[in-house]
Design an enzyme around this catalytic site. Structure first.
Site, PDB file in Angstrom:
ATOM      1  CB  CYS A  55      35.382  38.022  37.063  1.00  0.00           C
ATOM      2  SG  CYS A  55      35.305  37.029  35.573  1.00  0.00           S
ATOM      3  CG  ASP A 108      38.410  37.345  34.135  1.00  0.00           C
ATOM      4  OD1 ASP A 108      38.796  38.496  34.415  1.00  0.00           O
ATOM      5  OD2 ASP A 108      38.646  36.364  34.839  1.00  0.00           O
ATOM      6  CB  CYS A 159      41.185  34.427  36.875  1.00  0.00           C
ATOM      7  SG  CYS A 159      40.120  33.079  36.367  1.00  0.00           S
ATOM      8  CB  CYS A 208      37.180  30.369  35.293  1.00  0.00           C
ATOM      9  SG  CYS A 208      37.122  31.206  36.888  1.00  0.00           S
TER      10      CYS A 208
HETATM   11 FE1  FES Z   1      36.670  35.473  35.858  1.00  0.00          FE
HETATM   12 FE2  FES Z   1      37.894  33.295  36.351  1.00  0.00          FE
HETATM   13  S1  FES Z   1      37.435  34.855  37.755  1.00  0.00           S
HETATM   14  S2  FES Z   1      36.936  33.860  34.515  1.00  0.00           S
END
Ligand code: FES
Length: 145
Positions: free
Chosen positions: A35, A37, A60, A104
């Protein structure tokens, strides 16, 4: 049914321990390749106790809530306790995360371990590598992602 528990919403809208520690003793930065992140955790350590912890998460809602909860769970705790923190414990403390969002919380466990590793490395402290290995995602049967 609400997708997110009240605790997740609370920690997302009002995250605890956000920020940066300028003179941190350890910094852990981890990212999720899927993702994109990124989570960064800073720790201050005195006599083996995590006296302060802050985080910055570019991610997120679940990642932000997970890091907020994780920092609360390790603040004031001995390092050994912080290393026991699993993503499962974070998810439980948040009263659950939607299954697709469990990964996550893995980021939070990894970031805590990465910060401790940085602290150990900087101070030449010996550690067993298994101690710092992520316990793995609860929803992916030990397979890391
Ligand atoms: Fe990437 Fe939550 S979608 S850490």
């Amino acid at each position: 049914m609400a997708l997110y528990s009240e605790k997740v919403m609370d920690h997302f809208t009002n995250p605890r321990n956000v920020g940066k520690i300028e003179d941190a003793d350890g910094i852990g930065e981890v990212g999720n390749a899927q993702c994109g992140d990124i989570m960064k955790i800073y720790i201050k350590v005195k006599d083996d106790i995590i006296t302060d912890v802050k985080f910055n998460t570019f991610g997120c809602a679940s990642a932000i809530a997970s890091s907020s909860m994780a920092t609360e769970m390790i603040k004031g705790q001995p390092i050994s306790k912080a290393l026991e923190l699993s993503n499962k414990a974070v998810v439980e403390a948040l009263d659950g995360l939607p299954p697709v969002k469990v990964h996550c919380s893995v980021l939070a466990e990894e970031a805590v371990k990465a910060a401790v590793k940085d602290y150990y490395d900087k101070n030449g402290i010996f550690y067993e590598p298994e101690l710092l290995a992520p316990k793995g995602c609860v929803d992916c049967h030990g397979e890391h992602h």
